[in-house]
Motif scaffolding. Structure first.
Motif, short mmCIF file in Angstrom:
data_model
loop_
_atom_site.label_atom_id
_atom_site.label_comp_id
_atom_site.label_asym_id
_atom_site.label_seq_id
_atom_site.Cartn_x
_atom_site.Cartn_y
_atom_site.Cartn_z
N UNK A 36 0.74 -1.18 0.12
CA UNK A 36 0.06 -0.04 0.12
C UNK A 36 0.97 1.21 -0.13
N UNK A 37 0.75 2.18 -0.97
CA UNK A 37 1.43 3.49 -1.22
C UNK A 37 0.38 4.43 -1.07
N UNK A 38 0.89 5.65 -0.28
CA UNK A 38 0.15 6.63 -0.06
C UNK A 38 0.34 8.00 -0.64
N UNK A 39 -0.55 8.86 -0.85
CA UNK A 39 -0.44 10.31 -1.37
C UNK A 39 -1.52 11.00 -0.48
N UNK A 40 -0.82 12.55 -0.47
CA UNK A 40 -1.83 13.30 0.56
C UNK A 40 -2.78 13.94 -0.37
N UNK A 41 -2.59 13.92 -1.72
CA UNK A 41 -3.52 14.82 -2.52
C UNK A 41 -3.11 14.31 -4.02
N UNK A 42 -4.02 14.67 -5.17
CA UNK A 42 -3.83 14.37 -6.36
C UNK A 42 -2.25 14.78 -7.09
N UNK A 43 -2.10 15.98 -6.58
CA UNK A 43 -0.62 16.20 -7.06
C UNK A 43 0.56 15.43 -6.80
N UNK A 44 0.25 15.02 -5.58
CA UNK A 44 1.72 14.03 -4.97
C UNK A 44 1.17 12.74 -5.49
N UNK A 45 0.03 12.19 -6.05
CA UNK A 45 -0.08 11.16 -6.66
C UNK A 45 0.50 10.95 -8.09
N UNK A 46 0.24 12.16 -8.69
CA UNK A 46 0.91 12.22 -9.97
C UNK A 46 2.14 12.46 -10.02
N UNK A 47 2.84 13.09 -8.95
CA UNK A 47 4.45 12.96 -9.04
C UNK A 47 4.61 11.60 -8.71
N UNK A 68 -4.11 -0.75 -8.62
CA UNK A 68 -5.30 0.06 -8.49
C UNK A 68 -5.20 1.36 -7.56
N UNK A 69 -6.00 2.33 -7.79
CA UNK A 69 -6.09 3.85 -7.17
C UNK A 69 -7.40 3.82 -6.20
N UNK A 70 -7.22 3.84 -5.18
CA UNK A 70 -8.43 4.29 -4.07
C UNK A 70 -8.04 5.63 -3.68
N UNK A 71 -9.08 6.69 -4.03
CA UNK A 71 -8.85 8.07 -4.16
C UNK A 71 -10.03 8.71 -3.54
N UNK A 72 -9.80 9.73 -2.54
CA UNK A 72 -10.81 10.75 -2.01
C UNK A 72 -11.09 11.53 -3.14
N UNK A 73 -12.33 12.10 -3.28
CA UNK A 73 -12.77 13.18 -4.27
C UNK A 73 -12.46 14.63 -3.88
N UNK A 79 -7.80 17.79 -6.91
CA UNK A 79 -8.60 16.75 -6.16
C UNK A 79 -8.92 15.24 -7.01
N UNK A 80 -9.71 14.49 -6.34
CA UNK A 80 -9.96 13.32 -7.07
C UNK A 80 -10.07 13.05 -8.47
#
Length: 357
Positions: A36-47, A68-73, A79-80
């Motif tokens: 399980x990897x984590x990111x605090x927002x969409x920008x961090x996920x994209x990076x 698979x990605x599980x993301x908040x909206x 944002x998600x």
């Protein structure tokens, strides 16, 4: 039905709330997901998803190791919804067919439609349960939908019923449709005189996770003991949840005080309260406090960006904060019985007073 080994699954969790991020990770690990990897927002996920190789124009499909990605909206910065559109449409996306599960307390119709039209695979409303999360992951694995590429959409087939592709309603002829059964390389589509491509890809994720067939057709596709362990893990976080709510109450009170003291900054403070209310709305039911979810939703509704901020509205906001404080301090679980009825009556009276003002 197949049985699945979730330990083979790799998930990226994108969530700005530290508490909710921890809850999702804890639940996934209890269900057996080891990576399980984590990111605090969409920008961090994209990076995270588009490393230096993307700048060099290399193909990144599969290089991130994420299944698979599980993301908040609702998240700050990116944002998600924006993250989902990047996954589906960006040239630097590691996999435009990446399974994407959106999670949000803002499960209103317009949000659901926006996620659907951006190409989401599954949507899960907060509050959620370990079973609900496991079922949606299983749905993505067991029943992946065909992907549709056309001038105004790319993503999973939005209709969930098994019906033929309605070419007449979409004003598309059979000659303008091509069905592809393998491969994710979309660069070869550019020179073809087609308007719609239907991707019916192999169930690669199912092949990766499947360990055999359930002995009984009524057995769940995942280990029931893991599900019980995940539910237990959630309940073990109840103390952490109580602490989180108390911190949120303090933040709400501070934002409310600033809005009262400095009307010029009231809109900014309402935005803060709006975000906090959304989290309250989404988490209360998970830990047996549906009244907090109910009060959180009501607070979320009245602090929206279109609200006209008046002293009377500030009084109503203060009433909401007091009600949340009572629920968590007195541990008013479930419907709260007589206490719960009195709290709901207090909210109704506060709303009537505001409406009459």
């Amino acid at each position: 039905m197949a049985r699945y080994d979730f330990s083979r699954l790799s998930v990226l969790v994108v969530e700005d709330s530290r508490f909710m991020r921890s809850l999702l990770v804890t639940t996934l690990r209890a269900l057996g997901v080891e990576r399980v990897s984590t990111a605090e927002n969409g920008q961090e996920a994209i990076q995270f998803m588009a490393p230096a190789a993307a700048i060099q124009g290399e193909s990144l499909v599969g290089k991130t190791g994420i299944d698979m990605i599980i993301s908040d909206y609702v998240m700050p910065v990116v944002d998600g919804g924006m993250l989902l559109r990047w996954i589906r449409l960006a040239g630097k996306s590691p996999d435009r067919f990446m399974p994407f599960l959106m999670v949000s307390a803002a499960a209103d119709k317009e949000v659901l439609f926006a996620c659907r039209d951006a190409g989401v695979d599954e949507f899960m409303a907060k509050p959620f349960s370990a079973e609900g999360l496991a079922k949606r992951i299983t749905s993505v694995v067991e029943h992946p939908r065909p992907y549709i590429y056309c001038p105004n959409y790319f993503g999973p087939e939005r209709r969930r019923q098994s019906k033929p592709f309605e070419t007449e309603r979409r004003k598309t002829t059979d000659d303008e449709i091509e069905t592809l059964y393998s491969g994710k390389d979309m660069s070869k589509m550019k020179n073809k005189k087609k308007r719609v491509w239907i991707f019916k890809l192999p169930k690669s994720l199912k092949q990766k996770l499947a360990t055999g067939t359930a002995k009984d057709s009524n057995e769940p596709p995942f280990d029931p003991e893991l599900l019980k362990a995940a539910e237990d893990k959630i309940q073990n976080m109840a103390t952490d949840y109580s602490d989180w709510v108390k911190e949120s109450i303090e933040e709400l009170q501070q934002a409310h005080h600033r809005a009262v003291e400095d009307p010029d900054q009231a809109s900014e403070q309402f935005a803060t309260m709006h975000t906090l209310a959304l989290e309250l709305r989404g988490q209360g039911g998970i830990f047996g406090y549906p009244l907090i979810s109910q009060f959180g939703k009501s607070l979320y509704d009245i602090t929206n960006e279109h609200a006209t901020i008046t002293p009377q509205l500030l009084d109503l906001v203060d009433s909401h904060i007091d009600l949340v404080k009572v629920v968590i301090n007195q541990k008013v679980a479930g419907d709260g019985g007589e206490t719960g009825r009195q709290l709901l009556q207090s909210l109704a009276e506060a709303k009537r007073k505001f409406a009459d003002s």
